[in-house]
Design an enzyme around this catalytic site. Structure first.
Site, PDB file in Angstrom:
ATOM      1  N   GLY A  84     -10.475  -1.850  24.789  1.00 36.17           N
ATOM      2  CA  GLY A  84     -10.268  -0.406  24.759  1.00 36.17           C
ATOM      3  C   GLY A  84      -9.795   0.122  26.095  1.00 36.17           C
ATOM      4  O   GLY A  84     -10.468  -0.037  27.114  1.00 36.17           O
ATOM      5  N   GLY A 114      -8.855   3.425  26.690  1.00 34.37           N
ATOM      6  CA  GLY A 114      -8.823   4.887  26.595  1.00 34.37           C
ATOM      7  C   GLY A 114      -9.325   5.502  27.887  1.00 34.37           C
ATOM      8  O   GLY A 114      -9.201   4.922  28.974  1.00 34.37           O
ATOM      9  N   ASN A 115      -9.925   6.674  27.768  1.00 39.37           N
ATOM     10  CA  ASN A 115     -10.386   7.400  28.959  1.00 39.37           C
ATOM     11  C   ASN A 115     -11.316   6.555  29.815  1.00 39.37           C
ATOM     12  O   ASN A 115     -11.164   6.472  31.031  1.00 39.37           O
ATOM     13  CB  ASN A 115     -11.110   8.677  28.530  1.00 39.37           C
ATOM     14  N   VAL A 116     -12.285   5.922  29.180  1.00 38.33           N
ATOM     15  CA  VAL A 116     -13.274   5.142  29.927  1.00 38.33           C
ATOM     16  C   VAL A 116     -12.699   3.785  30.347  1.00 38.33           C
ATOM     17  O   VAL A 116     -12.776   3.385  31.515  1.00 38.33           O
ATOM     18  CB  VAL A 116     -14.550   4.929  29.069  1.00 38.33           C
ATOM     19  N   LYS A 139     -25.520  14.809  18.778  1.00 42.39           N
ATOM     20  CA  LYS A 139     -24.126  14.379  18.721  1.00 42.39           C
ATOM     21  C   LYS A 139     -23.453  15.128  17.578  1.00 42.39           C
ATOM     22  O   LYS A 139     -24.131  15.628  16.668  1.00 42.39           O
ATOM     23  CB  LYS A 139     -24.068  12.867  18.461  1.00 42.39           C
TER      24      LYS A 139
HETATM   25  P1  NAD Z   1     -10.872   7.015  23.876  1.00 41.46           P
HETATM   26  O1  NAD Z   1     -10.628   7.522  22.499  1.00 41.46           O
HETATM   27  O2  NAD Z   1     -10.226   7.691  25.030  1.00 41.46           O
HETATM   28  O3  NAD Z   1     -10.495   5.460  23.983  1.00 41.46           O
HETATM   29  C1  NAD Z   1     -10.816   4.518  23.037  1.00 41.46           C
HETATM   30  C2  NAD Z   1      -9.748   3.431  23.113  1.00 41.46           C
HETATM   31  O4  NAD Z   1     -10.133   2.346  22.264  1.00 41.46           O
HETATM   32  C3  NAD Z   1      -8.375   3.904  22.627  1.00 41.46           C
HETATM   33  O5  NAD Z   1      -7.373   3.496  23.555  1.00 41.46           O
HETATM   34  C4  NAD Z   1      -8.207   3.195  21.279  1.00 41.46           C
HETATM   35  O6  NAD Z   1      -6.850   2.924  20.968  1.00 41.46           O
HETATM   36  C5  NAD Z   1      -9.001   1.925  21.519  1.00 41.46           C
HETATM   37  N1  NAD Z   1      -9.474   1.245  20.319  1.00 41.46           N
HETATM   38  C6  NAD Z   1      -9.963   1.791  19.192  1.00 41.46           C
HETATM   39  N2  NAD Z   1     -10.315   0.818  18.329  1.00 41.46           N
HETATM   40  C7  NAD Z   1     -10.084  -0.351  18.958  1.00 41.46           C
HETATM   41  C8  NAD Z   1     -10.256  -1.716  18.592  1.00 41.46           C
HETATM   42  N3  NAD Z   1     -10.757  -2.062  17.403  1.00 41.46           N
HETATM   43  N4  NAD Z   1      -9.899  -2.673  19.481  1.00 41.46           N
HETATM   44  C9  NAD Z   1      -9.391  -2.331  20.678  1.00 41.46           C
HETATM   45  N5  NAD Z   1      -9.182  -1.061  21.078  1.00 41.46           N
HETATM   46  C10 NAD Z   1      -9.532  -0.083  20.215  1.00 41.46           C
HETATM   47  O7  NAD Z   1     -12.484   7.001  24.056  1.00 41.46           O
HETATM   48  P2  NAD Z   1     -13.301   6.943  25.407  1.00 41.46           P
HETATM   49  O8  NAD Z   1     -13.667   8.316  25.804  1.00 41.46           O
HETATM   50  O9  NAD Z   1     -12.610   6.031  26.369  1.00 41.46           O
HETATM   51  O10 NAD Z   1     -14.647   6.262  24.895  1.00 41.46           O
HETATM   52  C11 NAD Z   1     -14.702   4.868  24.647  1.00 41.46           C
HETATM   53  C12 NAD Z   1     -16.118   4.490  24.232  1.00 41.46           C
HETATM   54  O11 NAD Z   1     -17.031   4.859  25.274  1.00 41.46           O
HETATM   55  C13 NAD Z   1     -16.630   5.215  22.977  1.00 41.46           C
HETATM   56  O12 NAD Z   1     -17.507   4.356  22.284  1.00 41.46           O
HETATM   57  C14 NAD Z   1     -17.388   6.384  23.550  1.00 41.46           C
HETATM   58  O13 NAD Z   1     -18.353   6.890  22.641  1.00 41.46           O
HETATM   59  C15 NAD Z   1     -18.017   5.744  24.757  1.00 41.46           C
HETATM   60  N6  NAD Z   1     -18.402   6.676  25.804  1.00 41.46           N
HETATM   61  C16 NAD Z   1     -17.479   7.503  26.349  1.00 41.46           C
HETATM   62  C17 NAD Z   1     -17.853   8.353  27.379  1.00 41.46           C
HETATM   63  C18 NAD Z   1     -16.840   9.231  28.063  1.00 41.46           C
HETATM   64  O14 NAD Z   1     -17.145   9.742  29.162  1.00 41.46           O
HETATM   65  N7  NAD Z   1     -15.665   9.418  27.508  1.00 41.46           N
HETATM   66  C19 NAD Z   1     -19.180   8.381  27.831  1.00 41.46           C
HETATM   67  C20 NAD Z   1     -20.114   7.510  27.251  1.00 41.46           C
HETATM   68  C21 NAD Z   1     -19.705   6.657  26.233  1.00 41.46           C
END
Ligand code: NAD
Length: 349
Positions: free
Chosen positions: A179, A181-183, A79
């Site tokens: 959350g 975000g993307n996921v 990572k």
């Molecule tokens: P992202 O940055 O697109 O989204 C994260 C979201 O969480 C944002 O909208 C942010 O505003 C929100 N957030 C942050 N702190 C917060 C809190 N305290 N309370 C509520 N909301 C909060 O990230 P992502 O790509 O969606 O990833 C989310 C999680 O999933 C991360 O832990 C990441 O490591 C994990 N993950 C992502 C992927 C992927 O394909 N993107 C794959 C495996 C794991």
């Protein structure tokens, strides 16, 4: 760009990557290359200090070792993190300087998107290193992994729900999603289509407002998400949110979400188990993204078939973990870790 080793007894290699001209300060951690070259995403966050960033990259890279092994990928765990606010500090020059750091590992670590990164950012890294996936275009380009991550989490939610109450049906079930975000957004979309009711939160008010409109979701403040009455809690934001403070507050039967390192400590898996809350281990539930990324690293020509096959196998792995945990009256997390450690003890199998 300067890359300097950071001594570690727990990881194969850790490096500090710095560049004065661009203000870059980040880390690359290779936890294990036992199963293949280390792979795992690049995260950019405004960490409070270097120690926090180092702690995060160490935990996340170890999680990738388990995640890649659980998903049956010939990849080890690694990572990378950059200290900074992605909305202000992320420049093409800074990303390329970090890419040079990755390149100097000569293929021992492959990166892709994580929090604060996009396929366009990966394209910046790709200008200086071939050890990057999740690209928007090009041979084997796999793009944004988050829709496939969300698909895997959705499967995990259905599987955990079925294990808990005998039916995978989500119509009328309430899911609390942390959350958007993307996921989290893609997951909400799948849950909404399956007829689940959503309680949502995010620190970004615009995303919350949009989810209320698009999904008819009920919004709560970020610190209220731990106390809402729901069937399932799906953490999809940051790590460490299942801890001694939050676990006693939960009013759900299941925790199954996409965030990495949801448990603050291994004891928190036991605390969930003792409360009778069924936990889908994060590194199993969220393996979809790395499966998608792996098609690019491994140059798989039929991505759809590979993803479908690996997601189905991951679901079977989760089912077996839940069954064994029930039989042994222990936490699924403990069984999941033992399962991947057994896989790693015989890497050729
Ligand atoms: P992202 O940055 O697109 O989204 C994260 C979201 O969480 C944002 O909208 C942010 O505003 C929100 N957030 C942050 N702190 C917060 C809190 N305290 N309370 C509520 N909301 C909060 O990230 P992502 O790509 O969606 O990833 C989310 C999680 O999933 C991360 O832990 C990441 O490591 C994990 N993950 C992502 C992927 C992927 O394909 N993107 C794959 C495996 C794991």
């Amino acid at each position: 760009m300067n890359i300097t080793p950071v001594p570690s007894s727990s990881h194969e290699e850790i490096y500090c990557v710095e560049d004065t001209a661009t203000g870059l300060h980040g880390y690359i951690a290779v936890h294990s290359t036992l199963m293949g070259p280390a792979a795992g995403g690049l995260r950019m966050r405004p960490y409070a200090n270097a120690e926090d960033a180092l702690t995060d990259v160490k935990r996340l890279s170890e999680g990738m070792t388990y995640k890649n092994a659980a998903a049956g990928l010939p990849l080890g765990g690694g990572k990378a993190v950059i200290i900074g606010d992605p909305s202000h500090d992320k420049t093409p020059e800074l990303l390329q300087a970090f890419g040079e750091g990755i390149n100097s590992l000569k293929g021992r670590y492959y990166t892709a998107e994580d929090m604060g990164m996009s396929p366009t950012d990966m394209a910046q890294l790709a200008k200086v290193t071939p050890c990057v996936a999740g690209l928007p275009t090009g041979d084997y380009a796999s793009g944004d992994p988050s829709p496939i991550t969300a698909r895997g989490i959705f499967n995990a939610i259905r599987t955990t729900q079925k294990h808990h109450c005998g039916s995978a049906e989500l119509e009328g079930i309430t899911v609390a999603v942390q959350g958007l975000g993307n996921v989290g957004w893609h997951l909400c979309d799948l849950l909404n289509m399956a007829g689940a009711s959503l309680i949502i939160t995010d620190t970004d008010a615009k995303r919350v407002a949009k989810a209320v409109t698009v999904f008819g979701a009920q919004a709560v403040e970020p610190d209220q998400i731990y106390t809402v009455e729901a069937d399932i809690f799906a953490p999809c934001a940051i790590g460490g949110i299942l801890n001694a403070t939050t676990i006693p507050l939960l009013k759900v039967a299941i925790v199954a979400g996409g965030a990495n390192n949801q448990l603050a400590t291994p004891q928190d898996a036991t605390a969930l188990h003792d409360r009778g809350i069924l936990y889908a281990p994060d590194f199993v539930a969220n393996g979809g993204g790395i499966i998608n990324v792996a098609t690019e690293i491994l140059e798989i020509s039929d991505r759809t078939a590979f993803v479908d096959e690996k997601l189905a196998a991951l679901d079977l792995t989760l089912q077996a973990i839940l069954r064994q945990a029930k039989a042994e009256n222990t936490s699924p997390d403990a069984v999941a870790i033992a399962t991947v450690q057994a896989k790693m003890a015989r890497p050729a199998a």
